[in-house]
Design a protein around this motif. Structure first.
Motif, PDB file in Angstrom:
ATOM      1  N   ALA A 400       0.835  -1.205   0.000  1.00 19.99           N
ATOM      2  CA  ALA A 400       0.000   0.000   0.000  1.00 19.99           C
ATOM      3  C   ALA A 400       0.872   1.258   0.000  1.00 19.99           C
ATOM      4  O   ALA A 400       0.614   2.207  -0.769  1.00 19.99           O
ATOM      5  N   LEU A 401       1.910   1.298   0.840  1.00 19.23           N
ATOM      6  CA  LEU A 401       2.776   2.475   0.891  1.00 19.23           C
ATOM      7  C   LEU A 401       3.500   2.675  -0.436  1.00 19.23           C
ATOM      8  O   LEU A 401       3.649   3.807  -0.907  1.00 19.23           O
ATOM      9  N   ARG A 402       3.903   1.587  -1.058  1.00 19.23           N
ATOM     10  CA  ARG A 402       4.560   1.678  -2.366  1.00 19.23           C
ATOM     11  C   ARG A 402       3.616   2.299  -3.395  1.00 19.23           C
ATOM     12  O   ARG A 402       4.025   3.140  -4.210  1.00 19.23           O
ATOM     13  N   PRO A 410       3.263  13.702  -1.960  1.00 23.47           N
ATOM     14  CA  PRO A 410       4.377  14.113  -1.094  1.00 23.47           C
ATOM     15  C   PRO A 410       4.505  13.156   0.091  1.00 23.47           C
ATOM     16  O   PRO A 410       3.547  12.445   0.440  1.00 23.47           O
ATOM     17  N   PRO A 411       5.666  13.135   0.720  1.00 25.63           N
ATOM     18  CA  PRO A 411       5.891  12.175   1.804  1.00 25.63           C
ATOM     19  C   PRO A 411       4.853  12.233   2.915  1.00 25.63           C
ATOM     20  O   PRO A 411       4.444  11.192   3.446  1.00 25.63           O
ATOM     21  N   SER A 412       4.428  13.423   3.322  1.00 26.93           N
ATOM     22  CA  SER A 412       3.456  13.526   4.410  1.00 26.93           C
ATOM     23  C   SER A 412       2.147  12.849   4.034  1.00 26.93           C
ATOM     24  O   SER A 412       1.513  12.178   4.861  1.00 26.93           O
ATOM     25  N   THR A 413       1.721  12.993   2.781  1.00 25.09           N
ATOM     26  CA  THR A 413       0.483  12.359   2.327  1.00 25.09           C
ATOM     27  C   THR A 413       0.638  10.852   2.239  1.00 25.09           C
ATOM     28  O   THR A 413      -0.293  10.102   2.553  1.00 25.09           O
ATOM     29  N   VAL A 414       1.809  10.393   1.812  1.00 24.59           N
ATOM     30  CA  VAL A 414       2.043   8.948   1.716  1.00 24.59           C
ATOM     31  C   VAL A 414       1.850   8.285   3.073  1.00 24.59           C
ATOM     32  O   VAL A 414       1.156   7.264   3.197  1.00 24.59           O
ATOM     33  N   LEU A 415       2.412   8.851   4.130  1.00 25.39           N
ATOM     34  CA  LEU A 415       2.267   8.238   5.447  1.00 25.39           C
ATOM     35  C   LEU A 415       0.858   8.388   5.996  1.00 25.39           C
ATOM     36  O   LEU A 415       0.352   7.484   6.682  1.00 25.39           O
ATOM     37  N   ALA A 434      10.102   5.121   8.706  1.00 22.55           N
ATOM     38  CA  ALA A 434      10.724   6.363   8.241  1.00 22.55           C
ATOM     39  C   ALA A 434      10.735   6.300   6.720  1.00 22.55           C
ATOM     40  O   ALA A 434      11.185   5.303   6.133  1.00 22.55           O
ATOM     41  N   TYR A 435      10.219   7.358   6.081  1.00 23.30           N
ATOM     42  CA  TYR A 435      10.113   7.381   4.620  1.00 23.30           C
ATOM     43  C   TYR A 435      10.763   8.656   4.106  1.00 23.30           C
ATOM     44  O   TYR A 435      10.632   9.732   4.696  1.00 23.30           O
ATOM     45  N   ALA A 436      11.483   8.527   2.992  1.00 21.64           N
ATOM     46  CA  ALA A 436      12.169   9.687   2.427  1.00 21.64           C
ATOM     47  C   ALA A 436      12.069   9.650   0.911  1.00 21.64           C
ATOM     48  O   ALA A 436      12.194   8.588   0.292  1.00 21.64           O
ATOM     49  N   GLN A 437      11.839  10.825   0.334  1.00 13.81           N
ATOM     50  CA  GLN A 437      11.948  11.002  -1.111  1.00 13.81           C
ATOM     51  C   GLN A 437      13.303  11.640  -1.392  1.00 13.81           C
ATOM     52  O   GLN A 437      13.643  12.674  -0.810  1.00 13.81           O
ATOM     53  N   GLU A 484      -3.277  12.767  11.764  1.00 13.65           N
ATOM     54  CA  GLU A 484      -2.511  12.198  10.655  1.00 13.65           C
ATOM     55  C   GLU A 484      -1.493  13.195  10.111  1.00 13.65           C
ATOM     56  O   GLU A 484      -1.156  13.178   8.925  1.00 13.65           O
ATOM     57  N   GLU A 485      -0.978  14.042  10.963  1.00 11.69           N
ATOM     58  CA  GLU A 485       0.016  15.030  10.558  1.00 11.69           C
ATOM     59  C   GLU A 485       1.408  14.401  10.609  1.00 11.69           C
ATOM     60  O   GLU A 485       1.849  13.909  11.651  1.00 11.69           O
ATOM     61  N   TYR A 486       2.090  14.453   9.468  1.00 12.96           N
ATOM     62  CA  TYR A 486       3.467  13.961   9.378  1.00 12.96           C
ATOM     63  C   TYR A 486       4.314  15.051   8.731  1.00 12.96           C
ATOM     64  O   TYR A 486       4.466  15.103   7.506  1.00 12.96           O
TER      65      TYR A 486
END
Length: 699
Positions: A400-402, A410-415, A434-437, A484-486
């Motif tokens: 799902a995350l992929r 953007p990363p915040s929306t992905v998480l 931990a996720y990074a673009q 859901e704030e990242y």
């Protein structure tokens, strides 16, 4: 007292005692019949009165004995005489009232007899010893029996020790490799009481040798393994389920003629071939070899069978563990990416280590996701729990995350979407990640984290930073609480720098605070090799194997390709974090050292001064760090080009500071010290550059 009540008085040996009924033996005669005599030793007169039975115990002729203690002592060998004298002297001079001693007497016929003397010391009013009275007897049967019992007890203790030590060693064996190590490692054969062994497991119609110890290993391997051929003893034992004991190599070859061609190369005399039976099923065979033994007593056979039973149960348990572990790691591997594709502009390495706990797999994972515009997404995470359910949840969450990342969010929306997905599953599990673009072309890294460790950055000079990355709540929990704030944190990865993401299994040391584990990780990242693959191996070897195997580990190492320039035009990059108080000083030092290495030390003072000025301007007047680039321009004009890039769109303004002003002289300094300078837009920010060296000459 009447004569009727008077106790009987011992008479001469061989005669009935006074008062004893006719036909019965007296006390002295009964003692004589048991080869026991009495004596009285007068210490003052130095005479020894010993009866006939006592003299016969010493092998002396009663008719020729002269009542001298020395005559009796001459019968004894020097060592035995010393033993008797020492016991007597210790009792007499030590104030004791009695003593007892065993010693050997060699009789006239050559037999050796054990003799026991038990004496009582009679003392005068002054405490001085006057007389010794006592008994002397033939104790050969008693001592011989005692020696037999002691030897028997010694053998039993040895056998018990073998069983206890083997059981203790195998109790700690978890895998089949552990079992073989316990049997063949240091002290293995001595623990079993053997000189060599062969251990083989049954696999359909073949015997696979898994452990081997002793001399002539190749011959033993050939005779122990291979197809089940009843012409060889170990295979015969496995097929029949019956143990085989052979006290000599000759007897063994007579029973198994197929061994005859190998007999000269075999370095053992006796052997025990034992079936390994677990749960009423033969799983293999164990052969024990002995150099000198020629017989197997009933106790020794039972010992061998007991050892075989212990080994069989340990192997059965270990095989079950290995099968469970293979199943667990296979399931976990199926949930992880099969292959990590190469990335342009850098190198990436991933490692996953499963916990050594049977089917209790964990939910750790990693992933590398291709994104539009040449970027990539990297993620490391951990689902709560250590079971197959955690692994299943991990697989769904990873996919799902992929998908959310590949859509370009953007990363915040992905998480945020991943958290919502996990909350909607039929599970009470949560996850951290931990996720990074990453854009390796520009070095921009946008990081978000959900209750997880932030990344580490290894700089070109080996320093390791731990950037302050803002984070949100774990996935699943954040949705349940409506938060859901990242928040994103931007980092800059200059050429040659390395980003490290990891799960807690890499930093959890049993019994220690996790911060200590993180500090150790930082130290190992700094000390490790530069390449991504080499650094991942270094961290796995130094940390995962060091802490133990109680938890899963996911590790991802991303390195941006270094930009060394060329030999004639070298180049370096350095990132200076705004919250790093040592960064400015280190940058100035790096510039001076680089120019010295490039044979341009004459420009170091000006370059160091300009570096400090440009960096201070960024750190004071912007909200982020700076990327310093230092390079040598190619000939014919040999100059140094220095560039400081930041994220601010505000350009510096030329001012006219007063005499007491503390700022505003930066551009004036550039005019004075540099040949050229300028300002260029760079994506979200700008770069201030300058060239230091000879000025252009105008015609």
């Amino acid at each position: 007292m009447t004569d009727q009540n008077r106790p009987p008085v011992p008479g001469p040996p061989g005669r009935p005692a006074d008062g004893a009924p006719a036909g019965e033996t007296g006390t002295a005669e009964r003692l004589a019949l048991n080869r026991t005599g009495s004596f009285e030793w007068d210490l003052d007169a130095r005479t020894l009165d010993i009866d006939t039975a006592g003299l016969l115990v010493f092998g002396l002729d009663p008719a020729s004995f002269d009542a001298r203690p020395e005559t009796l002592a001459d019968v004894l060998e020097p060592a035995e005489r010393a033993r008797l004298d020492a016991a007597t002297e210790e009792a007499v001079k030590g104030g004791h009232n009695a003593y007892s001693v065993h010693f050997r007497v060699r009789l006239a016929d050559g037999r050796e007899q054990w003799t026991h003397v038990q004496g009582r010391i009679l003392r005068g009013g002054d405490g001085r010893a006057r007389r010794v009275i006592g008994l002397v007897r033939d104790a050969t049967a008693e001592v011989t029996h005692s020696d037999f019992v002691l030897e028997l007890e010694k053998r039993r203790r040895r056998q018990t020790g073998i069983v206890e030590q083997t059981t203790s060693a195998l109790a700690r064996a978890v895998t089949v490799d552990d079992v073989t190590a316990a049997l063949t490692g240091p002290g293995g054969t001595s623990r079993l009481g053997t000189d060599g062994l062969v251990l083989a497991l049954l696999d359909n119609s073949a015997l696979n040798v898994i452990a081997l110890s002793g001399e002539s290993p190749k011959v033993l391997h050939d005779l122990g393994g291979g197809r089940l051929d009843p012409r060889f003893p170990l295979a015969d034992t496995v097929l029949s389920g019956q143990p085989r004991f052979s006290g000599s190599l000759a007897a063994l070859t007579r029973r198994y003629p197929a061994l005859e061609p190998h007999a000269e190369r075999l370095k053992f005399e006796a052997a025990a071939y034992l079936p390994l039976i677990a749960q009423a099923r033969t799983i293999g065979g164990l052969a024990l070899f002995y150099r000198h033994r020629t017989t197997f007593t009933a106790d020794e056979r039972n010992l061998c069978l007991g050892l075989a039973a212990i080994v069989a149960q340990s192997l059965q348990r270990a095989k079950l563990f290995d099968e469970e572990r293979e199943f667990a790691t296979g399931l976990q591997a199926a949930m992880l990416p099969r292959r990590i594709h190469d990335i342009e502009g850098g190198e990436i390495a991933v490692r996953y280590h499963a916990a050594w706990s049977g089917r209790q797999v964990g939910g750790d994972w990693y992933d590398v996701i291709a994104l539009p515009k040449g970027r990539c997404g990297i993620v490391v995470g951990d689902v709560q729990g250590h079971d197959t359910h955690a692994a299943a949840i991990m697989g769904q969450l990873r996919i799902a995350l992929r998908a959310y990342a590949a859509e370009g969010h953007p990363p915040s929306t992905v998480l945020a979407r991943a958290s919502r997905f996990l909350a909607e599953l039929d599970t009470d599990r949560f996850a951290t990640c931990a996720y990074a673009q990453v854009d390796l072309g520009t070095g921009t890294v946008r990081v978000v984290r959900a209750g997880h460790f932030g990344p580490l950055i290894r700089h070109m000079d080996g320093r390791v930073g731990s950037p302050r990355v803002r984070g949100g709540m774990p996935l699943g929990i954040s949705t349940d609480f409506g938060d859901e704030e990242y928040p994103e944190t931007r980092l800059d990865l200059v050429p040659g720098e390395t980003l490290v993401l990891y799960t807690d299994g890499l930093v959890e040391e049993p019994g220690a605070d996790i911060d200590a584990g993180v500090r150790t990780l930082i130290m190992e990242v700094s000390a490790g090799p530069a390449g991504a693959e080499a650094l991942a191996d270094h961290l796995s070897d130094r940390l995962w194997e060091r802490w133990g195997s109680g938890d899963d580990v996911a590790l991802l190492v991303l390195r941006r390709s270094p930009d060394p320039g060329s030999p004639r035009a070298p180049r370096l990059h350095q990132y200076i974090h705004q919250a790093d108080p040592e960064g400015l000083s280190e940058a100035r030092t790096i510039v001076r050292q680089a120019l010295s290495d490039w044979d341009m030390a004459d420009l170091a003072d000006d370059a160091e001064l300009v570096t400090g000025e440009l960096l201070v301007n960024v750190l004071l007047h912007t909200e982020g760090g700076a990327v310093l680039t230092l390079e040598v321009l190619p000939e014919p004009v040999r100059r140094v080009r220095l560039s400081v890039q930041d994220r601010s769109s505000a350009w510096p303004r030329r001012r006219s500071p007063g005499e007491t002003a503390t700022s505003g002289r930066g551009l004036l300094l550039l005019d004075a010290l540099t040949a050229r300078w300028g300002i260029e837009p760079r994506g979200e920010g700008k770069a201030v550059w300058c060239e230091i060296g000879p000025r252009e000459t105008r015609p």
